[in-house]
Write an enzyme that holds these catalytic residues in place. Structure first.
Site, short mmCIF file in Angstrom:
data_model
loop_
_atom_site.label_atom_id
_atom_site.label_comp_id
_atom_site.label_asym_id
_atom_site.label_seq_id
_atom_site.Cartn_x
_atom_site.Cartn_y
_atom_site.Cartn_z
N HIS A 1 -2.99 -4.68 5.91
CA HIS A 1 -3.22 -4.43 7.34
C HIS A 1 -2.79 -3.01 7.71
O HIS A 1 -3.50 -2.30 8.42
CB HIS A 1 -2.42 -5.40 8.21
CG HIS A 1 -2.82 -6.83 8.10
ND1 HIS A 1 -1.91 -7.83 7.84
CD2 HIS A 1 -4.02 -7.44 8.22
CE1 HIS A 1 -2.54 -8.99 7.83
NE2 HIS A 1 -3.83 -8.78 8.04
N LYS B 1 -4.59 -22.04 13.90
CA LYS B 1 -4.25 -21.67 12.52
C LYS B 1 -2.83 -22.10 12.14
O LYS B 1 -2.45 -21.96 10.99
CB LYS B 1 -4.39 -20.16 12.31
CG LYS B 1 -5.82 -19.68 12.25
CD LYS B 1 -5.85 -18.22 11.83
CE LYS B 1 -7.25 -17.71 11.66
NZ LYS B 1 -7.28 -16.30 11.19
N ARG C 1 -11.75 -7.33 2.27
CA ARG C 1 -11.09 -7.20 0.97
C ARG C 1 -12.06 -7.50 -0.16
O ARG C 1 -12.02 -6.88 -1.21
CB ARG C 1 -9.91 -8.16 0.87
CG ARG C 1 -8.77 -7.85 1.80
CD ARG C 1 -7.67 -8.87 1.62
NE ARG C 1 -8.19 -10.22 1.74
CZ ARG C 1 -8.04 -11.00 2.80
NH1 ARG C 1 -7.36 -10.59 3.82
NH2 ARG C 1 -8.56 -12.21 2.81
N SER D 1 -2.43 -12.41 4.25
CA SER D 1 -1.28 -13.06 4.88
C SER D 1 -1.05 -14.44 4.29
O SER D 1 0.10 -14.87 4.13
CB SER D 1 -1.49 -13.17 6.39
OG SER D 1 -1.47 -11.90 6.97
#
Length: 165
Positions: free
Chosen positions: A20, A44, A93, A131
């Site tokens: 990030h 989430k 990514r 993450s």
């Protein structure tokens, strides 16, 4: 009259990683201001509270001029309007990110055609970091120092020691 180019980088940032941070630095080279927008994202079930994630993001970016952090719990497009941001930053990514990010970009464009989405890839050394990988390592007390900004690692260490007491 010139308008500053403001970009919004929305995400859960649970926690903010070196990947990030890399995207933030590179976005800042492209835009006058970058707003890191930390989403509540209750669906989430984040590991860290919204305030903890905001604090981690603020500490991670404190040395970068033209970057600020806000929390939000509304549509990304609404937040972009509130901050006069015309660009959304999204990180890619791997190919696996692409389909989801493309759908999100199209959705946001359907809500406001004047908002552009810019996709940035992190440097190769950060391409595997997510993450969710960090959270899994944290659950099992795995090594995360190489995946997180040092200041964020320190905060997580403090949070973990508080919850163990």
């Amino acid at each position: 009259m010139s308008h500053s180019k403001i970009a919004l980088y929305p995400g859960t940032f649970d926690p903010i990683t070196n990947g990030h941070f890399d995207i933030i630095e590179r976005a800042r080279n492209l835009f006058d201001e970058v707003i890191v927008a930390v989403a509540e994202s209750k669906d989430k079930k984040p590991m860290f509270t919204l305030n903890e994630r905001i604090d981690m993001a603020k500490i991670a970016v404190q040395g970068i001029e033209g970057v600020r952090v806000v929390g939000f719990d509304n549509l990304t497009i609404e937040l972009a309007h509130e901050h006069n941001a015309r660009v959304l930053i999204r990180g890619l990514r791997a190919v696996s990110d692409f389909e989801y990010e493309l759908q999100l970009g199209y959705l946001n464009n359907s809500l406001d055609e004047s908002i552009e989405t810019v996709y940035l890839m992190p440097k190769l050394k950060h391409a595997f970091i997510s993450s969710s990988i960090v959270r899994n390592l944290l659950k099992f007390n795995g090594k995360t120092e190489h995946l997180l900004p040092q200041e964020v690692q320190n905060i997580i260490g403090s949070i973990k020691s508080c919850t163990l007491q």
